[in-house]
Write a protein that holds these residues in place. Structure first.
Motif, mmCIF file in Angstrom:
data_model
loop_
_atom_site.group_PDB
_atom_site.id
_atom_site.type_symbol
_atom_site.label_atom_id
_atom_site.label_comp_id
_atom_site.label_asym_id
_atom_site.label_seq_id
_atom_site.Cartn_x
_atom_site.Cartn_y
_atom_site.Cartn_z
ATOM 1 N N ASP A 15 5.284 7.573 1.276
ATOM 2 C CA ASP A 15 4.203 7.305 2.214
ATOM 3 C C ASP A 15 3.837 5.820 2.251
ATOM 4 O O ASP A 15 3.992 5.091 1.263
ATOM 5 C CB ASP A 15 2.967 8.123 1.801
ATOM 6 C CG ASP A 15 1.979 8.327 2.930
ATOM 7 O OD1 ASP A 15 2.304 7.996 4.088
ATOM 8 O OD2 ASP A 15 0.880 8.835 2.648
ATOM 9 N N ALA A 16 3.354 5.410 3.407
ATOM 10 C CA ALA A 16 2.824 4.061 3.617
ATOM 11 C C ALA A 16 1.978 4.105 4.882
ATOM 12 O O ALA A 16 2.230 4.928 5.771
ATOM 13 C CB ALA A 16 3.954 3.036 3.755
ATOM 14 N N PRO A 17 0.983 3.228 4.999
ATOM 15 C CA PRO A 17 0.112 3.284 6.175
ATOM 16 C C PRO A 17 0.756 2.688 7.416
ATOM 17 O O PRO A 17 1.579 1.775 7.333
ATOM 18 C CB PRO A 17 -1.094 2.447 5.749
ATOM 19 C CG PRO A 17 -0.540 1.474 4.763
ATOM 20 C CD PRO A 17 0.546 2.216 4.026
ATOM 21 N N ARG A 18 0.336 3.196 8.564
ATOM 22 C CA ARG A 18 0.788 2.623 9.826
ATOM 23 C C ARG A 18 0.172 1.251 10.057
ATOM 24 O O ARG A 18 0.845 0.315 10.470
ATOM 25 C CB ARG A 18 0.431 3.562 10.981
ATOM 26 C CG ARG A 18 0.918 3.022 12.311
ATOM 27 C CD ARG A 18 0.491 3.877 13.478
ATOM 28 N NE ARG A 18 1.127 3.401 14.694
ATOM 29 C CZ ARG A 18 0.809 3.829 15.914
ATOM 30 N NH1 ARG A 18 -0.123 4.747 16.065
ATOM 31 N NH2 ARG A 18 1.425 3.353 16.975
ATOM 32 N N PHE A 19 -1.152 1.147 9.810
ATOM 33 C CA PHE A 19 -1.865 -0.110 10.005
ATOM 34 C C PHE A 19 -2.389 -0.627 8.665
ATOM 35 O O PHE A 19 -2.910 0.148 7.865
ATOM 36 C CB PHE A 19 -3.049 0.071 10.962
ATOM 37 C CG PHE A 19 -2.656 0.317 12.397
ATOM 38 C CD1 PHE A 19 -2.191 -0.728 13.182
ATOM 39 C CD2 PHE A 19 -2.749 1.587 12.942
ATOM 40 C CE1 PHE A 19 -1.823 -0.506 14.511
ATOM 41 C CE2 PHE A 19 -2.385 1.817 14.259
ATOM 42 C CZ PHE A 19 -1.919 0.771 15.044
ATOM 43 N N GLY A 20 -2.262 -1.922 8.477
ATOM 44 C CA GLY A 20 -2.752 -2.535 7.247
ATOM 45 C C GLY A 20 -4.250 -2.753 7.246
ATOM 46 O O GLY A 20 -4.832 -3.057 6.202
ATOM 47 N N GLU A 58 0.816 -1.214 0.000
ATOM 48 C CA GLU A 58 0.000 0.000 0.000
ATOM 49 C C GLU A 58 0.849 1.263 0.000
ATOM 50 O O GLU A 58 0.321 2.371 0.127
ATOM 51 C CB GLU A 58 -0.933 0.014 1.213
ATOM 52 C CG GLU A 58 -1.976 -1.115 1.190
ATOM 53 C CD GLU A 58 -2.934 -1.020 2.365
ATOM 54 O OE1 GLU A 58 -4.154 -0.940 2.138
ATOM 55 O OE2 GLU A 58 -2.453 -1.018 3.524
ATOM 56 N N ALA A 59 2.143 1.123 -0.177
ATOM 57 C CA ALA A 59 3.052 2.270 -0.165
ATOM 58 C C ALA A 59 3.102 2.917 -1.545
ATOM 59 O O ALA A 59 2.807 2.286 -2.569
ATOM 60 C CB ALA A 59 4.444 1.820 0.259
ATOM 61 N N TYR A 60 3.499 4.181 -1.556
ATOM 62 C CA TYR A 60 3.623 4.901 -2.822
ATOM 63 C C TYR A 60 4.616 6.039 -2.645
ATOM 64 O O TYR A 60 4.967 6.441 -1.526
ATOM 65 C CB TYR A 60 2.271 5.463 -3.278
ATOM 66 C CG TYR A 60 1.774 6.581 -2.395
ATOM 67 C CD1 TYR A 60 2.075 7.922 -2.674
ATOM 68 C CD2 TYR A 60 1.029 6.320 -1.244
ATOM 69 C CE1 TYR A 60 1.651 8.953 -1.847
ATOM 70 C CE2 TYR A 60 0.597 7.347 -0.412
ATOM 71 C CZ TYR A 60 0.913 8.659 -0.719
ATOM 72 O OH TYR A 60 0.510 9.676 0.121
#
Length: 843
Positions: free
Chosen positions: A305-310, A252-254
């Motif tokens: 960026d990438a999320p902390r929680f999946g 989910e990173a970009y």
């Protein structure tokens, strides 16, 4: 001859009564509700008055009628003219006694009664009134909901005041828009560049084949803004937006690079490209979705960026009150914009079954409809103000297979996984009554085996119980093989719909909460099961038995089981009292537990950490912070429930997942001392790995319009989105109290500035526009002047001093008001919509 005369006479009398009753128009019976005394007689109860005014030309008769209504409270009439009776669930009725003399035209009658609990806001008013004549007992006639009188100042019980709001807003700074983070939720890193990129009809959209679906969605959205579709294709040297596949990034990173020449979104997987697109959209002007323009300018920026929680979820309850497919799709658009990736779909409960299941038509023919009934054989009884008719759009409704498949496809295209919930064994009344109807249908046809195939209750069960929501017939029987046949049938049909939609299905949420004491104790089927299984020593042991079997059903289909926290618990005796303790049986089965009960002062504040430390995959879904059906504040004019707390925007923003004690607050918003959590279990390092994500939730008992749904959802969801996506902020790990931490105050100011100046203005028109909540103004009188503030910088405050309600053309607050007397204030957004009125007196 005499018999014929008597029959004729009775028929004429019946016809006369019917004619008289039909001449009285229930729609002309006006109801008014008023709270007279909170803490009545020094107890947690309320003295209230329900006044009935007859605006018809015909009297309401002294007898021959019953008035039904919905309320979660219990009621006792003070005077003897009527009796108030609780039926089942939240359905109640008022019946006249011999002391009631009728209600002539133009007259009013006051029913003074005592209700359980304190009436804190309009949620406590009874709703869904309808009249039933004794001569036509199957027909309910709707009466408009009561006019609700304001709460007298003498009845305020810690209710919020303009001065309290003013004090809470004092630390908020007005930050220039150019100094705010350009993307929301806050990315891991960002750096502003030089210049800007202009999006117009000459811009091309280039994509690697892996991201074609994401590129098409973006092209369609930009077309709606520009009035022209961008060229989509392989790479050229033209000014372009480029979706580029690169190795090495998370799923989910970009990375997002904006220069004057081009926009490059780099990702390793389609989900990452999609979230990069959402961040690109965040750079567009908030008004971009309002009207078409020839071009849009976005600032140069570099983002990683990438999320902390999946796992970043929103649970929508459509069982209590239904939401249309179109509204669900709109909510999915909102979730996608703010990078939430799971819709937990609460599809059934006591008050409704909302999904068509092939082969079980009764689930929707009976279980998806609510109307006047005392048997629930053709449909369910009214609940939550749904009224006497099946035509109520929020009481009745369901998703066809085609609807559900469309929802799944829409969500999947936006990288949102839909987790269906089949609430069992409690909260199952809609399913139970539907399968009762199926049973009776096949029994009438002489097909006994088929009738019993999916029966969910033991017909000989004499157990007596009452659920938290006051149902006495809402728990399926876990000793019946037919209960498991039903679950397997429903699971199989749901899984097939996912296959048709080409949508991912990894697990099904099986509910598991709030099964009341007393259930199953006098069931012959349960007693027989106990005699065959020595390990089942009491009904408490049926819990592990039931979820063990359900888990096996799901495992056989390649799914894992999830459920409310109770699926990971078992009852035991501690010092002679029943207690919940962690059940080790399912910890290694990949069972996911959703923990809601960390309510401060209830004794289970550490339950989430206990389960995570014990090995359970745990989703934090605390009622104190993420139950969006909780009223924003302790204000009589607010809607929503408050059994867990009052939950404002800051409640979701301030949540610290790995140490939620740090920002625990009382319902009035005061910090709870650390000493209150002495002896409570803390999250271990191993336990942290088992916190798989966060979930916000909207239960819909009080949601009877799409506007009300959006009001409760927003802006709270934006605080949740920040916590679920962004990294742990510095203030979350600070040792000093958070409320006093300058870093927290700075972060809070930044957050509300982003919302007030960019995100909420965007939502005025995004996806058709959202009716989010606009806060009340804070106000105090100091040195003879009225001083005013607002939680959301960028919004404006308007006022009047002549007793009129402020409008979008009223004077703008620009500094202290010197005028004496009553000042009325309202906060307005950029679209001219306002919040509740604040009234303050400058003496």
């Amino acid at each position: 001859m005499l018999i014929r005369f008597l029959i004729t006479t009775l028929f004429l009398l019946y016809g006369s009564a019917l004619a008289t009753a039909q001449n009285v128009d229930p729609g002309k019976l006006q109801l008014t509700w008023e709270v007279k005394k909170i803490n009545y007689q020094g107890k947690s109860q309320t003295l209230a008055v329900l006044a009935i005014t007859n605006h018809d030309r015909v009297a309401l008769p002294a007898s021959g009628w019953t008035l039904y209504f919905n309320s979660s409270k219990t009621h006792a009439a003070v005077s003897g003219e009527v009796q108030m009776e609780a039926l089942n669930g939240d359905l109640n009725r008022i019946v006249p006694t011999s002391r009631f003399t009728g209600l002539p035209p133009g007259k009013s009658h006051q029913i003074e009664y005592v209700a359980s609990g304190k009436a804190m806001n309009y949620k406590d008013a009874p709703t869904g009134f309808y009249l039933v004549w004794d001569v036509v007992p199957s027909k309910g006639l709707a009466i408009p909901d009561p006019v609700q009188k304001p709460l007298a100042a003498a009845n305020h019980d810690g209710h919020i005041t303009p001065a309290i709001i003013f004090e809470r807003n004092k630390s908020i700074k007005d930050i220039p828009a150019e100094n705010l983070p350009p993307i929301f939720p806050t990315p891991v890193t960002y750096q502003k560049g030089e210049g800007s990129f202009i999006v117009d009809a000459s811009t091309s959209l280039q994509t690697d084949p892996l991201f074609k679906q994401e590129a098409n969605l973006l092209a369609k959205e930009l077309e709606s803004m520009l009035g022209a579709r961008l060229r989509v294709g392989a790479g050229t040297k033209d000014k372009a937006i480029v979706l580029k596949q690169v190795p090495g990034l998370g799923p989910e990173a970009y990375q997002l690079q904006v220069t004057p020449e081009r926009v490059v979104i780099s990702a390793s997987a389609p989900a990452g490209a999609f979230y990069g697109i959402q961040s690109f959209k965040s750079l567009l002007p908030p008004t971009a979705w309002a009207t078409n323009q020839e071009n849009y300018t976005i600032t140069a920026v570099a983002v990683s960026d990438a999320p902390r929680f999946g796992y970043r979820a929103f649970m929508l309850d459509v069982a209590r009150n239904f939401q249309t497919k179109q509204q669900v799709l709109k909510v999915l658009d909102l979730m996608a914009l703010y990078k939430l990736n799971v819709l937990h779909f609460h599809l059934n409960d006591d008050e409704g079954w909302r999904l068509e299941i092939p082969g079980l038509p009764e689930l929707t023919a009976v279980g998806a409809k609510r109307a006047h009934t005392l048997s629930s054989k053709q449909h369910l009884q009214p609940s939550h103000g749904s009224g006497p008719d099946t035509t109520n759009a929020f009481g009745s409704g369901y998703y066809s297979q085609a609807d559900f498949i469309e929802i799944l496809q829409y969500a999947t295209a936006r990288h949102i996984q839909v987790i269906p919930e089949i609430e069992t064994p409690g909260h199952a009344r809609a399913a139970i009554k539907a399968m009762d109807a199926r049973y009776e249908k096949y029994m009438r046809a002489g097909k006994k085996a088929e009738a019993a195939k999916y029966l969910l209750r033991d017909l000989q069960d004499q157990s007596v119980y009452r659920s938290v929501q006051r149902w006495n017939d809402n728990v399926l029987n876990v000793a019946l093989p037919s209960s498991y046949a039903f679950i397997e049938k429903v699971v199989s049909e749901i899984a097939f719909m996912y296959q048709q939609a080409d949508a991912p299905l990894s697990n099904i949420h099986m509910g598991g909460d709030e099964v009341p004491a007393g259930v199953w104790e006098k069931s012959p089927a349960v007693l027989a099961l106990q005699s065959q299984n020595p390990q089942i020593k009491s009904t408490d042991d049926l819990w592990t038995y039931y979820f063990g079997k359900v888990n096996n059903i799901l495992k056989a289909k390649g799914l894992y089981m999830s459920g409310w926290e109770e699926v990971a618990l078992q009852k035991t005796k501690v010092n002679g009292k029943t207690r919940y303790v962690t059940n080790p049986a399912l910890a290694k089965e990949n069972v996911h537990a959703y923990v809601w009960n960390i309510v401060w002062g209830w004794g289970s504040e550490d339950r989430a950490y206990k389960l995570a430390n014990a090995g359970y995959k745990t989703i934090l879904a605390p009622a104190t912070n993420f139950y969006f059906d909780m009223a924003y504040q302790k204000d009589f004019d607010e809607i929503g429930t408050y059994w867990a707390t009052f939950s404002d925007l800051e409640a979701s923003f301030s949540f610290v997942p790995f140490d939620y004690y740090k920002t625990a607050r009382t319902p009035e918003g005061k910090a709870i001392e650390k000493s209150a959590f002495a002896g409570k279990e803390r999250l271990t390092e191993a336990g942290k790995a088992n916190i798989v994500g966060l979930q916000c939730l909207l239960w819909t008992e009080t949601i009877r319009s799409t506007g009300r749904l959006e009001y409760m959802l927003l802006p709270k969801m934006l605080g949740f989105a920040e916590r679920a996506w962004a990294k742990d902020p510095a203030w979350a790990t600070a040792t000093q109290p958070v409320a006093a931490d300058p870093a927290y105050k700075e972060a809070w100011s930044q957050f509300v500035n982003v919302l007030g100046k960019r995100e909420l203005p965007r939502l005025n028109s995004y996806a058709g526009g959202f009716q989010y909540r606009i806060p009340s103004a804070g106000a105090v009188v100091e040195n003879g002047q009225v001083k005013v503030n607002c939680q959301l910088p960028g919004f404006v405050i308007r006022y009047t001093t002549d007793g009129a309600e402020p409008t979008a053309t009223s004077p703008l607050y620009q500094g202290p008001i010197n005028t004496k007397g009553t000042v009325q204030l309202k906060v307005f957004n950029s679209a001219g919509r306002s919040g509740n009125t604040t009234t303050i007196v400058n003496r």
